[in-house]
Design an enzyme around this catalytic site. Structure first.
Site, short mmCIF file in Angstrom:
data_model
loop_
_atom_site.label_atom_id
_atom_site.label_comp_id
_atom_site.label_asym_id
_atom_site.label_seq_id
_atom_site.Cartn_x
_atom_site.Cartn_y
_atom_site.Cartn_z
N GLU A 205 0.81 -1.22 0.00
CA GLU A 205 0.00 0.00 0.00
C GLU A 205 0.84 1.27 0.00
O GLU A 205 0.35 2.36 0.27
CB GLU A 205 -0.96 -0.03 1.19
CG GLU A 205 -1.92 -1.20 1.09
CD GLU A 205 -2.90 -1.29 2.24
OE1 GLU A 205 -2.82 -0.45 3.15
OE2 GLU A 205 -3.74 -2.20 2.22
N LYS A 338 -15.71 -1.50 2.83
CA LYS A 338 -15.00 -1.98 1.64
C LYS A 338 -16.04 -2.52 0.66
O LYS A 338 -16.73 -3.50 0.97
CB LYS A 338 -14.00 -3.07 2.00
CG LYS A 338 -12.81 -2.58 2.82
CD LYS A 338 -11.93 -3.75 3.24
CE LYS A 338 -10.66 -3.29 3.94
NZ LYS A 338 -9.88 -4.43 4.49
#
Length: 429
Positions: A205, A338
């Site tokens: 990330e 999400k």
């Protein structure tokens, strides 16, 4: 003119080099909406099913041609002719077509790709930016970013147990200022790590992923970086953790290999967190307990739920049914959102609405396997979530979301709202 005339899916790559799905929805007017689906590394047991081919001769078994085929040959014929503006109707048609709780027939990746592409096509058709199409005229709040600048756990090949160490530039007056502060701290952290002789390679990330002496050293180097960048920890910049505890939990015991006493009971884990919260300006802990350790979650919430944000990710998997149970039991005070955990835009919006009505905060989140798709940024503004988690200040798949938020803030101009520390409305500050 918003009638759907064609639906087409293809296999593309995500930011980790794994296949994922991209879907295009075409309307009678000639308008097209395109969406790509993300994929997670640490996933909850109750997440909707991400359909993979399992053919080891292609992409190590991770191909998504079955999901592509499900879109092109099953879903398409069911929604062609429907109005793209009927988001709820289209999503429900796909859910009925799949017929399973976790979307295991068609695949959540197939359903979500279509769901998001439909929304994008409809927004284009009516001439509205996506955030305004989804959220209406009151969609105007830019989110405070949770920036993952140091990676461990399943997101990095290092010895750090905690998966994400994040900064939140809560003292900023605008999203643009928060982004600048984050970038400056990110670069300062690189200098701090270099000065200590640590590796400055980045994880999935975009955060740095060095081997460190302890989990607490990660917090120390970040505190140092904040100060070196010219900011005050605890005033202008707050800290947040994603522990991803399900990855550390086995037979009722948590194992943090990088700690002096690695084995911890749920009660000892709560003590561990309380010590960190007392010592550092931590405002949020995500997945502090394993997804099936509901007793541990209750302990954590009772001990720290009035002081910090307790975020359920693997715990709730963006599922309204599971979230409802958590609310009833007084577990956590925030939910991570999400899109691909539940698998459709409509169900995602339902989870957000339920959380807000219960006084839970919402954090709109990416996955470790991302694409250049920026739907996430628009969603965070559409629902006035107040918080977004979309990685570090590096890697285009992460920065794309930040850049889209800059565009939205510019577009909203004087009507844009950025609340900084006030997003934590349900805890004592």
């Amino acid at each position: 003119m918003s009638e759907i005339t064609d639906v087409y899916a293809r296999e593309i790559l995500d930011s980790r080099g794994n296949p994922t799905l991209e879907v295009e929805v075409f309307l009678e007017s000639g308008v097209m909406g395109r969406a790509a689906v993300p994929s997670g590394a640490s996933t909850g047991e109750r997440e909707a099913l991400e359909l993979r081919d399992g053919d080891k001769s292609r992409y190590l078994g991770k191909g998504v041609l079955k999901a592509v085929d499900n879109v092109n040959n099953i879903i398409a014929e069911q929604i062609i002719g429907m109005e793209a503006t009927d988001q709820i109707g289209i999503d429900q048609r796909m859910l009925d077509l799949d017929g399973t709780e976790y979307k295991s027939n068609l695949g959540a990746n197939a359903i979500l790709g279509v769901s998001l592409a439909v929304a994008k096509a409809a927004a284009e058709e009516v001439g509205l930016p996506l955030y305004q199409y989804i959220g209406g005229s009151n969609a105007k709040e830019l989110p405070l970013p949770m920036m993952n600048i140091l990676n461990g756990g399943a997101h990095a090949d290092n010895n750090v147990d905690i998966q994400e160490f994040m900064i939140m530039p809560a003292g900023a007056k605008s999203f643009a200022e928060a982004l600048r502060m984050g970038a400056e701290i990110f670069h300062a952290l690189k200098g701090v790590l270099k000065g200590k002789g640590y590796n400055t390679a980045v994880g999935d990330e975009g955060g740095f992923a060095p081997n460190l002496k302890s989990n607490e050293e990660a917090l120390e180097v970040i505190m140092d970086a904040i100060q070196k960048a010219g900011y005050k920890p605890g005033e202008e910049v707050l800290l947040a953790l994603d522990v991803a505890s399900s990855e550390l939990f086995n037979d009722g015991v948590y194992t943090l290999e990088n700690e002096a006493e690695p084995k911890k009971t749920p009660a000892q884990m709560v003590d561990f967190y309380e010590n960190l919260v007392n010592k550092y300006p931590i405002v949020s802990i995500e997945d502090g307990m394993a997804e099936n350790d509901w007793d541990g979650w209750k302990l954590l919430t009772d001990r720290l739920g009035k002081r910090i944000q307790i975020v359920g990710d693997d715990l709730f998997v963006t599922n309204p049914r599971i979230l409802k149970e958590g609310i009833q039991k007084g577990i956590a005070n925030s939910i991570l959102i999400k899109l691909n955990q539940i698998g459709s835009l409509t169900e995602t919006l339902d989870a957000i609405e339920m959380a807000k009505r219960a006084g839970y905060t919402c954090v709109i989140s990416h996955r470790s396997g991302e694409t250049e798709d920026t739907t996430l940024a628009d969603l965070s503004v559409a629902v006035n979530a107040g918080q977004i988690k979309t990685g570090s200040l590096c890697r285009t798949d992460r920065v794309a979301k930040y850049n889209q938020l800059l565009r939205i803030e510019d577009e909203l101009d004087t009507t844009a709202l950025f609340r900084g520390k006030d997003v934590f409305y349900n805890i004592r500050k």
